[in-house]
Motif scaffolding. Structure first.
Motif, PDB file in Angstrom:
ATOM      1  N   PHE A 138       0.834  -1.203   0.000  1.00 39.25           N
ATOM      2  CA  PHE A 138       0.000   0.000   0.000  1.00 39.25           C
ATOM      3  C   PHE A 138       0.867   1.251   0.000  1.00 39.25           C
ATOM      4  CE2 PHE A 138      -2.065   3.522   2.136  1.00 39.25           C
ATOM      5  CZ  PHE A 138      -3.248   3.627   1.422  1.00 39.25           C
ATOM      6  N   TYR A 139       1.931   1.226   0.784  1.00 43.71           N
ATOM      7  CA  TYR A 139       2.819   2.387   0.844  1.00 43.71           C
ATOM      8  C   TYR A 139       3.365   2.721  -0.545  1.00 43.71           C
ATOM      9  CZ  TYR A 139       6.844   5.301   1.739  1.00 43.71           C
ATOM     10  OH  TYR A 139       7.745   6.327   1.690  1.00 43.71           O
ATOM     11  N   ASN A 140       3.801   1.702  -1.274  1.00 36.64           N
ATOM     12  CA  ASN A 140       4.350   1.928  -2.615  1.00 36.64           C
ATOM     13  C   ASN A 140       3.297   2.524  -3.554  1.00 36.64           C
ATOM     14  OD1 ASN A 140       6.836   0.895  -1.817  1.00 36.64           O
ATOM     15  ND2 ASN A 140       6.334  -1.186  -2.457  1.00 36.64           N
ATOM     16  N   LEU A 177       2.105   4.602   8.833  1.00 37.45           N
ATOM     17  CA  LEU A 177       1.072   3.788   8.195  1.00 37.45           C
ATOM     18  C   LEU A 177       0.584   2.620   9.051  1.00 37.45           C
ATOM     19  CD1 LEU A 177       1.994   3.684   4.398  1.00 37.45           C
ATOM     20  CD2 LEU A 177       0.082   4.836   5.500  1.00 37.45           C
ATOM     21  N   PRO A 178       1.445   1.981   9.856  1.00 37.30           N
ATOM     22  CA  PRO A 178       0.924   0.906  10.706  1.00 37.30           C
ATOM     23  C   PRO A 178       0.010   1.391  11.832  1.00 37.30           C
ATOM     24  CG  PRO A 178       3.287   0.645  10.343  1.00 37.30           C
ATOM     25  CD  PRO A 178       2.921   2.016   9.872  1.00 37.30           C
ATOM     26  N   VAL A 179      -0.063   2.722  12.058  1.00 39.22           N
ATOM     27  CA  VAL A 179      -0.956   3.248  13.090  1.00 39.22           C
ATOM     28  C   VAL A 179      -2.385   2.822  12.758  1.00 39.22           C
ATOM     29  CG1 VAL A 179      -1.922   5.349  14.101  1.00 39.22           C
ATOM     30  CG2 VAL A 179       0.528   5.215  13.606  1.00 39.22           C
ATOM     31  N   THR A 218       0.417  16.222  12.275  1.00 38.84           N
ATOM     32  CA  THR A 218      -0.413  15.921  13.444  1.00 38.84           C
ATOM     33  C   THR A 218      -0.176  14.495  13.933  1.00 38.84           C
ATOM     34  OG1 THR A 218      -2.306  15.151  12.119  1.00 38.84           O
ATOM     35  CG2 THR A 218      -2.192  17.504  12.621  1.00 38.84           C
ATOM     36  N   TYR A 219       0.263  13.630  13.022  1.00 40.41           N
ATOM     37  CA  TYR A 219       0.568  12.251  13.404  1.00 40.41           C
ATOM     38  C   TYR A 219       1.999  12.106  13.914  1.00 40.41           C
ATOM     39  CZ  TYR A 219      -3.757  10.596  11.224  1.00 40.41           C
ATOM     40  OH  TYR A 219      -5.076  10.380  10.908  1.00 40.41           O
ATOM     41  N   VAL A 220       2.864  13.045  13.522  1.00 44.35           N
ATOM     42  CA  VAL A 220       4.267  12.956  13.921  1.00 44.35           C
ATOM     43  C   VAL A 220       4.439  13.248  15.410  1.00 44.35           C
ATOM     44  CG1 VAL A 220       6.554  14.015  13.656  1.00 44.35           C
ATOM     45  CG2 VAL A 220       5.196  13.437  11.635  1.00 44.35           C
ATOM     46  N   ALA A 221       3.653  14.184  15.951  1.00 45.84           N
ATOM     47  CA  ALA A 221       3.797  14.579  17.357  1.00 45.84           C
ATOM     48  C   ALA A 221       3.682  13.390  18.319  1.00 45.84           C
ATOM     49  CB  ALA A 221       2.784  15.663  17.703  1.00 45.84           C
TER      50      ALA A 221
END
Length: 234
Positions: A138-140, A177-179, A218-221
């Motif tokens: 999916f990432y690719n 992405l695994p979140v 917002t996901y990096v924090a």
């Protein structure tokens, strides 16, 4: 630990080129794909043995990776995979958004049936990989989806400029992405972008793309909070 297995360094699969370039491409790919963790020591002797090359081309390859911001050489200490810098991630995200928003505004009025076919096919494959729980696949396809938009403008250097600015961001995205729920949410956001382009709605295309790209930081924090060892101290 991100990848407990031994890093996969596909040296022999790199297209014919100088030893320096082959080592550079193989290491760059392994670092971006998190086969080497942020902050991990790169042992030159082991890498030379793995690649079957001398220290000179390896050192030259590492110098290129330093320019990319993927590697840090610490005098008297060693060579390490670069940790994430929040400021650099923000800068990379800013540049990527500026380039891609400009691209989608250019494309929305002139998108062709073939462009839509490529995007629609990509979305179908994204759904298949989600169903198979293949996050790497999916990432690719996620990256390919954005490349299709950039390439469809006809500006040949645009995608390369975006990839360069996005290099460290790509590393952190692989952690995101695994979140739980993130892959499904990303797919829905891609569908909205496609629908806006299909309608040739410039304003809607820009808005949904900005919303999509703007969610990154917002996901990096929380990621920085959970994995402080991957980030530079402020």
């Amino acid at each position: 630990m991100i990848n407990p297995h031994k890093p996969t360094l596909n040296f022999d699969k790199v297209e014919p080129a100088s030893l320096k370039h082959k080592a550079y491409v193989a290491l760059q790919k392994a670092i971006i794909e998190l086969d080497f963790e942020p902050g991990q020591l790169l042992k030159k002797s082991e890498l030379c043995k793995t690649f079957g090359i001398s220290r000179t081309p390896l050192t030259e390859a590492i110098a290129l990776l330093v320019q990319d911001g993927l590697v840090e050489v610490v005098p008297q200490a060693g060579t390490y995979v670069a940790r994430f810098s929040i400021d650099e991630l923000k800068e990379g995200a800013f540049i990527r958004e500026a380039l891609e928003v400009a691209a989608i505004k250019e494309l929305a009025n002139s998108i062709t049936k073939q462009n839509l076919v490529e995007l629609r096919r990509n979305l179908r494959l994204q759904k298949a990989y989600i169903d198979d729980q293949d996050i790497q696949g999916f990432y690719n396809l996620d990256s390919q989806f954005h490349s299709i938009i950039l390439d469809a403008t006809g500006f040949k250097k645009l995608s390369r400029l975006s990839d360069t600015a996005w290099m460290n961001v790509n590393r952190v995205r692989r952690l995101l992405l695994p979140v739980p729920g993130r892959v499904d949410a990303t797919f829905v956001e891609h569908q909205k972008i496609f629908t806006a382009l299909e309608k040739k709605d410039v304003n809607l295309s820009e808005r949904v793309l900005r919303e999509h790209l703007g969610k990154l930081m917002t996901y990096v924090a929380p990621l920085e909070k959970d994995h402080p060892e991957y980030f530079l101290l402020n």
